[in-house]
Design a protein around this motif. Structure first.
Motif, PDB file in Angstrom:
ATOM      1  N   VAL A   1       0.874  -1.183   0.000  1.00 58.76           N
ATOM      2  CA  VAL A   1       0.000   0.000   0.000  1.00 58.76           C
ATOM      3  C   VAL A   1       0.907   1.227   0.000  1.00 58.76           C
ATOM      4  CG1 VAL A   1      -1.838   1.234   1.196  1.00 58.76           C
ATOM      5  CG2 VAL A   1      -1.748  -1.254   1.335  1.00 58.76           C
ATOM      6  N   ALA A   2       0.708   2.110  -0.974  1.00 62.36           N
ATOM      7  CA  ALA A   2       1.570   3.293  -1.081  1.00 62.36           C
ATOM      8  C   ALA A   2       0.800   4.409  -1.780  1.00 62.36           C
ATOM      9  CB  ALA A   2       2.837   2.951  -1.865  1.00 62.36           C
ATOM     10  N   PRO A   3       1.253   5.656  -1.646  1.00 64.93           N
ATOM     11  CA  PRO A   3       0.607   6.754  -2.376  1.00 64.93           C
ATOM     12  C   PRO A   3       0.649   6.519  -3.887  1.00 64.93           C
ATOM     13  CG  PRO A   3       2.051   7.610  -0.663  1.00 64.93           C
ATOM     14  CD  PRO A   3       2.298   6.136  -0.722  1.00 64.93           C
ATOM     15  N   SER A   4      -0.381   6.996  -4.575  1.00 69.68           N
ATOM     16  CA  SER A   4      -0.545   6.703  -6.008  1.00 69.68           C
ATOM     17  C   SER A   4       0.644   7.150  -6.856  1.00 69.68           C
ATOM     18  CB  SER A   4      -1.818   7.375  -6.537  1.00 69.68           C
ATOM     19  OG  SER A   4      -2.943   6.878  -5.855  1.00 69.68           O
ATOM     20  N   GLU A   5       1.320   8.253  -6.452  1.00 67.86           N
ATOM     21  CA  GLU A   5       2.403   8.756  -7.308  1.00 67.86           C
ATOM     22  C   GLU A   5       3.605   7.806  -7.367  1.00 67.86           C
ATOM     23  OE1 GLU A   5       2.985  11.252  -3.411  1.00 67.86           O
ATOM     24  OE2 GLU A   5       1.309  10.386  -4.545  1.00 67.86           O
ATOM     25  N   PHE A   6       3.653   6.817  -6.441  1.00 64.09           N
ATOM     26  CA  PHE A   6       4.791   5.882  -6.433  1.00 64.09           C
ATOM     27  C   PHE A   6       4.421   4.535  -7.059  1.00 64.09           C
ATOM     28  CE2 PHE A   6       5.379   8.554  -2.556  1.00 64.09           C
ATOM     29  CZ  PHE A   6       6.485   9.270  -3.002  1.00 64.09           C
ATOM     30  N   GLN A   7       3.293   4.474  -7.767  1.00 63.00           N
ATOM     31  CA  GLN A   7       2.817   3.192  -8.302  1.00 63.00           C
ATOM     32  C   GLN A   7       3.852   2.527  -9.211  1.00 63.00           C
ATOM     33  OE1 GLN A   7      -0.963   3.392 -10.245  1.00 63.00           O
ATOM     34  NE2 GLN A   7      -1.109   1.203 -10.585  1.00 63.00           N
TER      35      GLN A   7
ATOM     36  N   LYS B   1       6.633   6.275   2.861  1.00 62.54           N
ATOM     37  CA  LYS B   1       5.162   6.248   2.986  1.00 62.54           C
ATOM     38  C   LYS B   1       4.547   4.902   2.609  1.00 62.54           C
ATOM     39  CE  LYS B   1       5.011  11.165   1.825  1.00 62.54           C
ATOM     40  NZ  LYS B   1       4.717  12.140   0.753  1.00 62.54           N
ATOM     41  N   GLY B   2       5.333   3.985   2.080  1.00 62.61           N
ATOM     42  CA  GLY B   2       4.797   2.692   1.649  1.00 62.61           C
ATOM     43  C   GLY B   2       4.829   1.656   2.756  1.00 62.61           C
ATOM     44  N   GLU B   3       3.862   0.748   2.730  1.00 62.05           N
ATOM     45  CA  GLU B   3       3.803  -0.356   3.694  1.00 62.05           C
ATOM     46  C   GLU B   3       3.566  -1.644   2.920  1.00 62.05           C
ATOM     47  OE1 GLU B   3       0.562   0.432   6.285  1.00 62.05           O
ATOM     48  OE2 GLU B   3       1.530   2.098   7.319  1.00 62.05           O
ATOM     49  N   PHE B   4       4.056  -2.767   3.484  1.00 58.29           N
ATOM     50  CA  PHE B   4       3.754  -4.033   2.823  1.00 58.29           C
ATOM     51  C   PHE B   4       3.567  -5.130   3.861  1.00 58.29           C
ATOM     52  CE2 PHE B   4       8.172  -4.876   3.651  1.00 58.29           C
ATOM     53  CZ  PHE B   4       8.322  -6.265   3.605  1.00 58.29           C
ATOM     54  N   THR B   5       2.787  -6.142   3.480  1.00 58.02           N
ATOM     55  CA  THR B   5       2.602  -7.317   4.325  1.00 58.02           C
ATOM     56  C   THR B   5       2.815  -8.549   3.461  1.00 58.02           C
ATOM     57  OG1 THR B   5       0.223  -7.336   3.869  1.00 58.02           O
ATOM     58  CG2 THR B   5       0.935  -6.247   5.885  1.00 58.02           C
ATOM     59  N   MET B   6       3.277  -9.641   4.112  1.00 56.85           N
ATOM     60  CA  MET B   6       3.526 -10.888   3.391  1.00 56.85           C
ATOM     61  C   MET B   6       2.782 -12.024   4.070  1.00 56.85           C
ATOM     62  SD  MET B   6       7.487 -11.256   2.248  1.00 56.85           S
ATOM     63  CE  MET B   6       8.078 -11.439   3.910  1.00 56.85           C
TER      64      MET B   6
END
Length: 778
Positions: A689-695, A744-749
């Protein structure tokens, strides 16, 4: 006419009843190839068919006192994705029920922290690591009569991180209902799906609570749509919000048709009004219609009312919601904001109105004196029935081992004698307590449907306890396999505290494993993720004063076979005197995971004519499972393999169990080379999950790591990307993601499955393993 039933011969009893301790279960009498095991075939030829009559068990009726107590008893868990507000919600529940005097935040500035996060490490990191149990009383408003009724509620607050998934597993195993917390902005996330799967595994009905309705971008209707589409369960709101985001003031109860507001300090006063605000009146009418339509799809009675164009009464609507919820067909959705103290009390009323009481669930046990295929025995939560309780969680307390137990039947008393169904040991209950996070309250006895804790009882997680008058045993919880390993060594001289800490953590957490590598002589710890192992290393330093250094994380690779291979192997060794001789003939073949056996490896014996004496068959089986421990490609365990023993030979003097075990290991390794073996690696489902500008940066980073993009969704100002990536390529991803998204990004595994590695990776792993082998074995 009289019917005579013959008692099973002792040889049959052994074959059937020893299945619990043997690796080959009764279902395995027919192998993965469809053949009957030789031991069973021999028994069939020796004995004529036997009529089997299942035993009868005394039935116990619930007394009026039992029914009165159970009707007002709820056992619930609070589960969700990381950072959805589970612990914050539980803190409000404890405050409104009078269990705590003040509200403290998870990351509070007053350095106190939430009540349910009692561990110092939890308060520092702002996450829940261990599930915590508590109990409270709540005067719920009946949606039908509007009268106040007092309910006793046991609550277990569970972690949201996938690394601590065993805490959620064992909590849901013993609960009768759950609150699924969802974020009003993020909606259904990866761990939400995992929790949903766990709830389905244990048939736990749930109500959904959409939290964080005060946040910018809150959209409960999108979240409800996701519950229906992603979790595949009918759901509808039983409330609509009065105002959204900063303007959130309260909710409209669609069942009772009342506006509900929170007033007073920290929202402690609930004010109800019959006047629905004009701004939400049309929305409320539309959502009530939607509620009726969703119920009509899963409830026949409600469907008939809608067909007849009749408007259901409040009593009929409440009964339909409860029936569908307890029947696992529907989830009523509540809305609110725990941090803003809004609409928590109406959700508590919903727990009491719509979730099951301990008498409504179907609970069964297995009679250990009967075959594994025998019908399960239903348990009744009657106080005067024989005791049956399940130990679902262990913890090292100040006064010794603390065992959390759910009593399903009978009454557990302090100083009473109980029996461990697994070991048969008799123990006395020295101390009986009810837990309130890390505090405890002594009690003299506890009835069925309750959760308590006992001290000083040696047992394992998942053990069943009885009063000795029955031979019942309950199924334990599902334990996922570890996916990551670390080499760990104490700094300086090793002290007894090092092994003491590892033994304790292994006992408390079934997903935490420890073993000694035979070649490197290093201590290897395995777990569900980097955070999981990091927490245990930190706990060793704090709780046992043992500072440790860790090696590079190692992935739990596996090996498997790709095709069938025959073997005809003779093991001979003569050193003067009695030697060793054994011959085994058969084949190994690939095997899919078997739901009946609960594994993907199996041993099948189809030897006829006694060419391999029956007393040596267990040694052959033992040799096969020993050979599976270490594959010849990379030294990792072998999975997905079926070993079929067809024939063999023995010597009257030189044959022994050791000889047959060594022959089996030699035969397996010889045949293994001809099966085109491959190395498997764990594949993870990664959600970013991250802000759209970093897609583009995020997707590019996942592609660099050989990730397969499964789904991508753009929301208001952020986007969600779901990919499948090999765990071996995920190390260091957290720092790369922070750099690519300005933090600003987060991730889960979450572990998905094992898949074959790429050919070049397989060559590298084989080469690396060959270098570690002694020169003589290369």
């Amino acid at each position: 006419m009289q019917t005579f039933v013959r008692r099973l011969p002792s040889s049959w009893q052994w074959a059937l009843y020893s299945s619990r301790s043997s690796r080959t279960s009764p279902q395995c009498l027919v192998s993965c190839s469809g053949r009957r095991a030789a031991s069973a075939a021999a028994a069939v030829t020796k004995s004529s068919p036997v009529e089997y009559e299942p035993p009868t068990y005394p039935t116990y009726q619930l007394t009026g006192k039992d029914i009165q107590r159970l009707n007002f008893q709820r056992n619930i868990g609070v589960s969700a994705h990381i950072d959805s507000g589970k612990t914050t919600l539980t803190e409000r529940v404890l405050y409104y029920t009078g269990r705590i005097r003040e509200i403290h935040e998870v990351r509070g500035r007053d350095a106190v922290g939430a009540k349910m996060d009692s561990m110092e490490l939890e308060r520092e990191k702002g996450i829940t690591i261990q599930s915590a149990a508590t109990f409270c009383d709540w005067e719920a408003t009946s949606p039908v009569t509007n009268e106040k009724q007092k309910y006793a509620i046991n609550i277990i607050d569970t972690p949201g991180h996938v690394d601590f998934t065993i805490e959620v597993e064992r909590a849901l195993r013993v609960l009768d209902g759950a609150i699924l917390v969802l974020c009003a902005v993020s909606g259904v996330q990866s761990q939400t799906t995992t929790v949903d799967r766990q709830m389905r595994r244990y048939n736990v009905p749930r109500i959904s609570f959409i939290n964080k309705m005060d946040r910018p971008g809150a959209n409960p209707w999108r979240v409800i749509s996701q519950i229906r589409s992603k979790l595949k369960i009918a759901a509808a709101a039983v409330q609509v919000p009065i105002g959204v985001e900063d303007e959130l003031k309260g909710v409209v109860d669609l069942v009772r048709w009342k506006a509900i507001y929170n007033e007073g300090e920290k929202g402690i006063n609930v004010v109800e009004s019959d006047d629905i605000p004009e701004s939400v009146l049309d929305l409320a009418k539309a959502k009530r219609t939607e509620l009726l339509e969703q119920l009509a799809e899963v409830d026949d009675e409600m469907g008939e009312l809608l067909i007849m164009d009749e408007t259901p009464t409040t009593a009929q609507l409440v009964a339909a919601i409860r029936r569908a919820t307890v029947g696992l067909k529907f989830s009523p959705v509540f809305l609110g904001s725990a941090i803003k103290n809004t609409a928590v009390q109406p959700m508590l009323d919903g727990v009491c109105a719509y979730l099951a009481n301990p008498a409504e669930g179907t609970v069964t046990a297995h009679d250990t004196t009967q075959p594994a295929s025998a019908s399960p025995v239903p348990l009744v939560p009657a106080s005067d029935a024989p005791l049956v309780g399940l130990a679902f969680k262990l913890e090292e307390g100040r006064f010794g081992q603390l065992t959390y137990m759910r009593v399903y039947q009978g009454t557990l008393k302090k100083s009473g004698i109980i029996y461990n169904a697994r070991t048969g040991k008799k123990v006395k209950v020295p101390r009986l307590v009810r837990m309130h996070s890390n505090e405890m309250e002594d009690i003299e006895s506890i009835g069925p449907g309750e959760i308590c804790a006992i001290f000083g009882v040696e047992c394992s997680s998942g053990d069943t306890f009885t009063d000795g008058s029955t031979s019942f045993s309950m199924t334990s919880m599902f334990v996922p396999e570890p996916v990551i390993s670390l080499a760990i060594n104490p700094e300086g001289k090793e002290t007894p505290n090092f092994s003491r800490a590892l033994n304790r953590f292994q006992k408390e957490d079934p997903t935490f494993r420890v073993h000694l590598d035979k070649e490197s002589k290093e201590t290897i710890i395995s777990g569900m993720g980097e955070l999981h192992l990091e927490i245990y290393v930190e706990r060793m330093r704090r709780e046992y004063n043992v500072a440790c250094t860790t090696g590079k994380p190692r992935v739990a690779f596996r090996e498997t076979i790709a095709q069938r291979a025959e073997f005809n192997y003779t093991h001979k060794k003569q050193t003067g005197g009695a030697g060793q001789f054994a011959r085994v003939i058969g084949y190994i073949e690939p095997m899919e995971y078997s739901e009946d056996l609960g594994r993907d490896v199996d041993f099948v014996n189809i030897v006829m004519g006694g060419n391999v004496p029956t007393n040596f068959i267990p040694a052959v089986e033992k040799g096969f499972y020993e050979a599976l421990e270490k594959g010849s490609l990379s030294g990792n365990p072998i999975t997905g393999c079926c070993f079929v023993l067809k024939d063999g030979a023995f010597h009257a003097v030189d044959s022994s169990e050791l000889a047959f075990r060594n022959a089996t290991i030699g035969a397996f390794r010889e045949a293994y080379k001809n099966t085109k073996p491959v190395i498997l690696e764990p594949i993870m489902t990664v959600e970013v999950v991250a802000p759209s500008e970093f897609q583009s940066a995020v997707i590019g980073g996942l592609n660099q790591r050989r990730g397969t993009i499964i789904d991508s969704e753009v929301r208001d100002e952020e986007f969600v990307c779901i990919a499948e990536v090999a765990l071996n390529d995920m190390f260091g991803y957290s720092s790369q993601l922070r750099g690519a998204t300005q933090g600003k990004g987060e991730f889960t595994m979450e572990y998905k499955n094992h898949m074959p590695v790429l050919p070049n990776v397989q060559r590298e792993l084989e080469e690396a393993y060959r270098k570690t082998m002694p020169q003589a074995k290369k």
